[in-house]
Write a protein that holds these residues in place. Sequence first.
Motif, PDB file in Angstrom:
ATOM      1  N   LEU A  31       0.825  -1.210   0.000  1.00 31.17           N
ATOM      2  CA  LEU A  31       0.000   0.000   0.000  1.00 31.17           C
ATOM      3  C   LEU A  31       0.858   1.258   0.000  1.00 31.17           C
ATOM      4  O   LEU A  31       0.524   2.258  -0.620  1.00 31.17           O
ATOM      5  N   ARG A  32       1.980   1.194   0.685  1.00 33.63           N
ATOM      6  CA  ARG A  32       2.828   2.375   0.862  1.00 33.63           C
ATOM      7  C   ARG A  32       3.865   2.542  -0.242  1.00 33.63           C
ATOM      8  O   ARG A  32       4.086   3.630  -0.731  1.00 33.63           O
ATOM      9  N   SER A  88       1.581  11.177   5.335  1.00 38.34           N
ATOM     10  CA  SER A  88       0.297  11.203   4.634  1.00 38.34           C
ATOM     11  C   SER A  88      -0.363  12.576   4.711  1.00 38.34           C
ATOM     12  O   SER A  88      -1.298  12.856   3.980  1.00 38.34           O
ATOM     13  N   SER A 157      -3.356  -6.514  -2.094  1.00 40.91           N
ATOM     14  CA  SER A 157      -3.048  -5.129  -1.756  1.00 40.91           C
ATOM     15  C   SER A 157      -3.158  -4.217  -2.959  1.00 40.91           C
ATOM     16  O   SER A 157      -3.627  -3.087  -2.850  1.00 40.91           O
ATOM     17  N   LYS A 161      -5.385  -1.032  -3.171  1.00 42.11           N
ATOM     18  CA  LYS A 161      -4.747   0.263  -3.415  1.00 42.11           C
ATOM     19  C   LYS A 161      -5.456   1.037  -4.528  1.00 42.11           C
ATOM     20  O   LYS A 161      -5.552   2.260  -4.480  1.00 42.11           O
ATOM     21  N   LEU A 164      -8.422   2.864  -2.994  1.00 44.31           N
ATOM     22  CA  LEU A 164      -8.160   3.859  -1.963  1.00 44.31           C
ATOM     23  C   LEU A 164      -7.375   5.031  -2.540  1.00 44.31           C
ATOM     24  O   LEU A 164      -6.566   4.854  -3.441  1.00 44.31           O
ATOM     25  N   ALA A 169      -4.482   5.179   1.676  1.00 41.68           N
ATOM     26  CA  ALA A 169      -3.646   3.969   1.661  1.00 41.68           C
ATOM     27  C   ALA A 169      -2.471   4.117   2.619  1.00 41.68           C
ATOM     28  O   ALA A 169      -2.125   3.187   3.350  1.00 41.68           O
ATOM     29  N   SER A 173      -1.836   1.863   5.935  1.00 42.53           N
ATOM     30  CA  SER A 173      -0.593   1.120   6.162  1.00 42.53           C
ATOM     31  C   SER A 173       0.084   1.561   7.451  1.00 42.53           C
ATOM     32  O   SER A 173       0.653   0.743   8.174  1.00 42.53           O
TER      33      SER A 173
END
Length: 193
Positions: A31-32, A88, A157, A161, A164, A169, A173
Amino acid sequence: VDFQSLLLCMGLIALAELGDKTMVTTIALTLRYGALNAITLSIAAFTTSTAIVALNANWLTLVISPNIMRLVASLAFIALGVITFMESYKAEMRPQEISKVSGFRYIVLYGTLLLAELGDKTQLGVFSLAVSVGLIPTIIGGVAGYLLVNSAAVMMSKLLKRRLSMKLAMRASSIIFMTIGVSMVILLLKGMH
């Protein structure tokens, strides 16, 4: 190398890895940082820890207490979650900036995964398999089983992803990282009593 031994190791490690914190971490890393970075980091850390355990390197626990390794890994997960959460909230983020893993961050992520994997139930399985089946089938089969399960986690994932926003996301995470870290600390404290 006996093909049956390889399949046995692959199956047992895949089963041990289902729902494990490393699998959840791989999802959070996807996700990251994206699928390729996540699976590369995850496989590199697992392969290293598997080689260490399969080679019967108990010297590590003689030098560093397993509880200290677990505590450092727990704190690293929490720190990673806090950093990701703070990132984020950047005013503007470009996709290539989000998925960039380089230099020191790569080493920190790799180290976090490596410490989390050492002493894990999967590595107890690796140790048992190395003693009963042999070194080569254990490493090859173990890594193949790990890759199988974590590749499926990466695919899930990637689907998540797409649904989102990038900021959401990252926040998801970060919560996963912090939850893993806090739960590892709680389990460590429970085990000390």
